[in-house]
Design a protein around this motif. Structure first.
Motif, PDB file in Angstrom:
ATOM      1  N   PHE A 133       0.821  -1.211   0.000  1.00 59.50           N
ATOM      2  CA  PHE A 133       0.000   0.000   0.000  1.00 59.50           C
ATOM      3  C   PHE A 133       0.857   1.265   0.000  1.00 59.50           C
ATOM      4  O   PHE A 133       0.444   2.293  -0.536  1.00 59.50           O
ATOM      5  CB  PHE A 133      -0.959  -0.012   1.195  1.00 59.50           C
ATOM      6  CG  PHE A 133      -2.261  -0.702   0.896  1.00 59.50           C
ATOM      7  CD1 PHE A 133      -2.307  -1.830   0.099  1.00 59.50           C
ATOM      8  CD2 PHE A 133      -3.453  -0.225   1.407  1.00 59.50           C
ATOM      9  CE1 PHE A 133      -3.497  -2.470  -0.187  1.00 59.50           C
ATOM     10  CE2 PHE A 133      -4.665  -0.845   1.129  1.00 59.50           C
ATOM     11  CZ  PHE A 133      -4.685  -1.980   0.325  1.00 59.50           C
ATOM     12  N   HIS A 134       2.059   1.208   0.609  1.00 61.98           N
ATOM     13  CA  HIS A 134       2.977   2.348   0.521  1.00 61.98           C
ATOM     14  C   HIS A 134       3.301   2.636  -0.941  1.00 61.98           C
ATOM     15  O   HIS A 134       3.207   3.772  -1.416  1.00 61.98           O
ATOM     16  CB  HIS A 134       4.283   2.057   1.268  1.00 61.98           C
ATOM     17  CG  HIS A 134       4.139   2.018   2.747  1.00 61.98           C
ATOM     18  ND1 HIS A 134       4.991   1.311   3.558  1.00 61.98           N
ATOM     19  CD2 HIS A 134       3.246   2.598   3.585  1.00 61.98           C
ATOM     20  CE1 HIS A 134       4.631   1.448   4.820  1.00 61.98           C
ATOM     21  NE2 HIS A 134       3.567   2.235   4.859  1.00 61.98           N
ATOM     22  N   GLY A 135       3.701   1.570  -1.651  1.00 68.23           N
ATOM     23  CA  GLY A 135       4.065   1.738  -3.050  1.00 68.23           C
ATOM     24  C   GLY A 135       2.900   2.153  -3.918  1.00 68.23           C
ATOM     25  O   GLY A 135       3.045   2.997  -4.818  1.00 68.23           O
ATOM     26  N   LEU A 136       1.720   1.588  -3.659  1.00 64.27           N
ATOM     27  CA  LEU A 136       0.543   1.937  -4.455  1.00 64.27           C
ATOM     28  C   LEU A 136       0.197   3.414  -4.310  1.00 64.27           C
ATOM     29  O   LEU A 136      -0.151   4.081  -5.294  1.00 64.27           O
ATOM     30  CB  LEU A 136      -0.649   1.077  -4.033  1.00 64.27           C
ATOM     31  CG  LEU A 136      -0.619  -0.395  -4.446  1.00 64.27           C
ATOM     32  CD1 LEU A 136      -1.820  -1.137  -3.872  1.00 64.27           C
ATOM     33  CD2 LEU A 136      -0.592  -0.550  -5.967  1.00 64.27           C
ATOM     34  N   SER A 137       0.278   3.942  -3.095  1.00 63.55           N
ATOM     35  CA  SER A 137      -0.049   5.356  -2.895  1.00 63.55           C
ATOM     36  C   SER A 137       0.918   6.242  -3.672  1.00 63.55           C
ATOM     37  O   SER A 137       0.522   7.260  -4.245  1.00 63.55           O
ATOM     38  CB  SER A 137      -0.024   5.710  -1.406  1.00 63.55           C
ATOM     39  OG  SER A 137       1.294   5.696  -0.889  1.00 63.55           O
ATOM     40  N   TYR A 138       2.187   5.854  -3.703  1.00 63.85           N
ATOM     41  CA  TYR A 138       3.201   6.619  -4.442  1.00 63.85           C
ATOM     42  C   TYR A 138       2.896   6.632  -5.936  1.00 63.85           C
ATOM     43  O   TYR A 138       2.886   7.688  -6.588  1.00 63.85           O
ATOM     44  CB  TYR A 138       4.577   6.008  -4.177  1.00 63.85           C
ATOM     45  CG  TYR A 138       5.692   6.586  -5.010  1.00 63.85           C
ATOM     46  CD1 TYR A 138       6.233   7.833  -4.727  1.00 63.85           C
ATOM     47  CD2 TYR A 138       6.227   5.858  -6.082  1.00 63.85           C
ATOM     48  CE1 TYR A 138       7.273   8.357  -5.495  1.00 63.85           C
ATOM     49  CE2 TYR A 138       7.266   6.365  -6.848  1.00 63.85           C
ATOM     50  CZ  TYR A 138       7.779   7.614  -6.554  1.00 63.85           C
ATOM     51  OH  TYR A 138       8.807   8.125  -7.315  1.00 63.85           O
TER      52      TYR A 138
END
Length: 481
Positions: A133-138
């Motif tokens: 989810f960290h990467g998806l938000s980015y």
């Protein structure tokens, strides 16, 4: 490596000393140190899954660069959907493959066909839901031109893998954490001391509250047929405090640890059991996940702008997805549906933003109305937690059925508990209530006391933590998600 372990108690000071004494004059060196420490921290769980973290980091970094360099929308769309698909594909494969294949086999069996599905005999990579989810938000923020691409791979790697939040959140945003990673950090004693107090309170929540309540909750849930309705209700209450102490305790330790390195993480809990309605509860529980779903799912679906039908539909979608995010089990889906039903009256009657401030703000005691509102909201939450805790729907339904019997109104029998637990729970609730207007219970509490009294108070909490600690460290609940 658990936050409540001896190995972490050795790991953290070593990283802290290297960070502030050896690398303090060079921001680049500080960031490299934190990346190396974070990868070591993750490898301590299972080094074989480290490649997933590295792969996810490289994928989203590279996709972000390609989207920024794209000379037309079609190329930008390709890299966006490529990153989204691969990230969700890995998450779905490890987390949901067995669920879907067994449910498919059961459905086929119902119409007369027998199949022997191939299931995975692997453990779920710890923290995969969080760093994905960290990467998806980015990636989503770059695609929507909310942020500029980060071309420094070390800085981006630190954003994804920063060890305090790596395995169980909070779920960070690039807009919040990346600017801090790029900015020079200087040691602030007051800020670090605040972090130590938050770590202390987080350890108290985990070891004294969560782990002790877990003993009694497990005993009651695993032998629910042996207990009266009132004891079953008490077991659900134990689990409510277990999951709150466990998860918010982890978040407190993570946020407090980040403060030691001059980094501010998103707040994840804001005294949710003092909420006066379910809408307020979800503004205060697992805030980083709730806000993530709001910004990246609820609003893109139309939010609350398209009339009542769209509000209701989108609310159910959010809670069902939230339930499914927690695990591949129908119990989590029902838990999400229950919370969606709970919140519906406030959506329909537009009262979901009635309670934006903290209960009894500026007062020592709530009004009678506030007290009953808090108790009703807590009881509804406890009922929903039964489905969250149960191993399957059959156990959950049997538990609820047995609880709602005439014995619910009798005194608990064969109650697995002791007076020390009730004393600690009472102390915990008092501390949380007194500190409810602060970021965490001990943020301001006692700062005006004379130093000997204040330090005696802290040492007393430390003594209780050591007294209640088990010889074997207990894992945090949210590691399985």
């Amino acid at each position: 490596m658990l936050f409540n372990s001896l190995s972490f108690a050795l790991f953290l000071p070593v990283v802290f000393i290297l960070y502030w004494l050896v690398c303090r004059k060079n921001l680049r060196h500080q960031n490299i140190l934190l990346v190396v420490a974070s990868y070591f921290f993750y490898a301590c769980w299972d080094w074989r899954f480290l490649f997933l973290l590295v792969f996810s980091t490289v994928l989203d970094y590279f996709s972000g660069v390609k989207m920024a360099e794209a000379n037309n929308q079609r190329v930008k769309n390709f890299w966006f959907w490529f990153s989204i698909s691969v990230n969700l594909g890995f998450l779905g494969f490890f987390k949901y493959y067995n669920f879907f294949i067994t449910e498919f086999a059961a459905a086929i069996a119902n119409i007369g066909f027998q199949v022997n599905p191939w299931t995975l005999e692997v453990i779920l990579p710890v923290g995969i839901s969080f760093y994905t989810f960290h990467g998806l938000s980015y990636v989503i923020d770059i695609y929507k031109d909310k942020i500029k691409v980060k071309r420094d791979f070390i800085d981006y790697s630190l954003f994804v893998s920063f060890f305090p939040l790596l395995v169980a959140g909070p779920i960070e945003r690039a807009t919040h954490l990346l600017p801090q990673i790029k900015k020079k950090r200087t040691f602030d004693f007051t800020y670090a001391a605040d972090g130590l107090r938050q770590i202390l309170w987080g350890l108290f929540k985990k070891i004294v509250i969560a782990d002790k309540c877990a003993e009694y909750a497990n005993e009651i849930f695993n032998n629910s047929g042996d207990y009266s309705g009132s004891t079953l209700f008490l077991g659900a209450v134990y689990f409510a405090f277990q999951i709150y102490g466990d998860f918010s305790g982890y978040s407190d330790i993570a946020i407090g640890t980040a403060k030691l390195f001059g980094i501010d993480l998103l707040r994840n809990f804001s005294f949710p059991y003092f909420s006066r309605d379910i809408a307020e509860f979800w503004r205060r529980w697992h805030i980083s996940l709730s806000s993530w779903f709001r910004d990246y799912l609820y609003i893109p679906l139309g939010g609350s702008q398209g009339g009542m039908w769209m509000k209701v539909r989108n609310t159910f979608v959010i809670f069902i997805v939230s339930g499914f995010w927690h695990g591949a089990n129908w119990t989590f889906i029902v838990w999400g549906l229950l919370n969606a039903l709970y919140i519906m009256p406030s959506i329909v009657f537009k009262t979901n933003r009635n309670n934006l401030d903290i209960v009894a703000q500026g007062r020592y005691l709530p009004t009678l109305k506030e007290f009953f509102q808090v108790m009703l909201t807590f009881c509804l939450t406890v009922l929903a937690w039964i489905f969250f805790r149960a191993t399957d729907l059959t156990q959950a339904l049997n538990y609820v059925s047995d609880m709602f019997s005439w014995s619910l109104f009798a005194l608990p029998t064969k109650m697995p508990a002791n007076s020390n637990t009730f004393i600690m729970l009472a102390f915990f609730l008092v501390m949380e209530w007194l500190g409810r207007e602060q970021p965490f219970a001990l943020a301001k509490l006692g700062l005006q006391w004379k130093r000997p009294i204040r330090w005696a108070f802290y040492y007393a909490i430390i003594a209780v933590i050591f007294y209640c600690a088990d010889a074997k460290e207990q894992q945090f609940i949210y590691f399985q998600f």
